[in-house]
Scaffold this motif. Structure first.
Motif, mmCIF file in Angstrom:
data_model
loop_
_atom_site.group_PDB
_atom_site.id
_atom_site.type_symbol
_atom_site.label_atom_id
_atom_site.label_comp_id
_atom_site.label_asym_id
_atom_site.label_seq_id
_atom_site.Cartn_x
_atom_site.Cartn_y
_atom_site.Cartn_z
ATOM 1 N N TRP A 76 0.833 -1.205 0.000
ATOM 2 C CA TRP A 76 0.000 0.000 0.000
ATOM 3 C C TRP A 76 0.869 1.258 0.000
ATOM 4 O O TRP A 76 0.611 2.219 -0.738
ATOM 5 N N GLN A 79 2.131 1.909 -3.288
ATOM 6 C CA GLN A 79 1.048 2.071 -4.265
ATOM 7 C C GLN A 79 1.074 0.970 -5.322
ATOM 8 O O GLN A 79 0.776 1.185 -6.498
ATOM 9 N N TRP A 81 -0.928 -1.639 -6.243
ATOM 10 C CA TRP A 81 -2.298 -2.046 -5.967
ATOM 11 C C TRP A 81 -2.575 -3.491 -6.356
ATOM 12 O O TRP A 81 -3.395 -4.157 -5.727
ATOM 13 N N ASN A 112 -8.760 3.467 -1.938
ATOM 14 C CA ASN A 112 -7.362 3.856 -2.132
ATOM 15 C C ASN A 112 -6.886 3.629 -3.561
ATOM 16 O O ASN A 112 -6.353 4.542 -4.199
ATOM 17 N N PHE A 116 -6.414 6.528 -6.397
ATOM 18 C CA PHE A 116 -5.077 6.731 -6.972
ATOM 19 C C PHE A 116 -5.168 6.808 -8.491
ATOM 20 O O PHE A 116 -4.600 7.721 -9.112
ATOM 21 N N TRP A 121 -2.556 9.004 -10.539
ATOM 22 C CA TRP A 121 -1.781 8.228 -11.506
ATOM 23 C C TRP A 121 -1.419 9.085 -12.715
ATOM 24 O O TRP A 121 -2.293 9.722 -13.310
#
Length: 319
Positions: A76, A79, A81, A112, A116, A121
């Motif tokens: 996490w 990032q 995912w 989350n 993102f 992103w």
């Protein structure tokens, strides 16, 4: 081997073979009742290190799941995912009856990860077309919101009597920023309210509120709202009272049987503020107020001297 040890070994083997069907049946029954976790399968073996798999086989599922959650936390922070999703799918395979794992995994995916890809992103390398980039970002946002919804649905299927998970599903389906489905939300809250240990009164309010957003089910929602209103003064939250008043006006309920205006606000000015706030919140959720309520608000605004540019716009006429 001497005679006595040989005889002992034969007796133990025979005893073990005799007990095996009974123990195997008991184990299956315990797993069916979710007293024991599911048996570790080959897919689990492929996703764990040798030491972790040995721990699972040795009965340390809870410890291994905790260690995997630490790894998910690192993913996490990075990032990553896809790794977050993989870890929580592994964790919930290890501990399928631990509601918090399902809830947290769903939150990471639907909030989350989805957030993102929508807001932070930078996009795939070489993509310079703003419209194409936005389409890709929104596609990934949608995909991860759906992943979060599906993950939570899996949690509910594994824990059908856990009101925490059912309520979490209701909240996710209710979120106007997360592909809402008020019918799904109402059903989730209904099941949550009926589950053991649930705060039923609160969840029934949530159910009625979600149901009020479902086209074609206004009469059902009004009946539930009225029952809650009559049942306990603690149910008379501003949203419940305003929604019930709106639906009573739409249904032509006589004034003597409607929610008193003083229940909405202690003075006309305050009641007007509450009704306008309710109308704006309802529109944010994709549904409008009834025409009779709009006309009621318009009269109050005119009597209060609200300048026309500041008055509540009329409901949008649907084709």
């Amino acid at each position: 081997m001497t005679a006595k040890p040989a005889i002992a070994a034969i007796l133990l083997a025979a005893f073990g073979l005799a007990r095996w069907p009974l123990e195997d049946a008991a184990t299956r029954d315990f797993r069916h009742q979710r007293i024991l976790p599911p048996q570790a399968g080959i897919s689990l073996r492929q996703r764990l290190t040798q030491n972790s798999y040995a721990g699972v086989l040795g009965g340390a599922r809870s410890l291994v799941a905790s260690l995997q959650e630490l790894a998910a936390f690192v993913a996490w922070e990075d990032q990553d995912w896809g790794q977050v999703e993989n870890k929580y799918r592994l964790i919930t395979d290890l501990q399928p009856t631990m509601a918090s794992y399902w809830d947290t995994g769903s939150w990471h995916l639907a909030y989350n990860a989805a957030g993102f890809y929508r807001y932070d992103w930078p996009g795939p390398k070489g993509q310079t077309n703003p419209l194409a980039l936005q389409r890709v970002k929104m596609d990934l946002w949608t995909r991860y919101v759906r992943k979060g919804q599906d993950f939570l649905a899996d949690g509910v299927r594994n824990n059908p009597d856990d009101w925490h998970l059912l309520a979490a599903a209701g909240r996710l389906w209710s979120d106007p920023m997360k592909l809402p489905d008020p019918a799904q939300a109402a059903e989730s809250f209904r099941l949550a309210a009926a589950a053991p240990g649930a705060p039923a009164r609160m969840l029934r309010r949530f159910e009625a509120g979600a149901l009020s957003l479902v086209p074609g089910r206004e009469d059902e929602a009004r009946e539930k709202l009225q029952a809650l209103y009559d049942e306990d003064p603690r149910n008379r939250t501003p949203n419940l009272v305003c929604t019930l008043f709106d639906f009573q006006l739409a249904a032509g309920v006589p004034e003597a049987r409607r929610v008193p205006l003083a229940e909405i606000g202690p003075r006309p000015g305050r009641a007007l503020e509450e009704l306008v706030d309710y109308a704006k919140a309802r529109r944010l959720r994709g549904r409008d107020i009834s025409r009779p309520l709009y006309e009621f608000i318009a009269r109050m605004e005119a009597e209060a001297g609200v300048p026309p540019p500041q008055r509540l716009p009329p409901p949008v006429q649907k084709p």
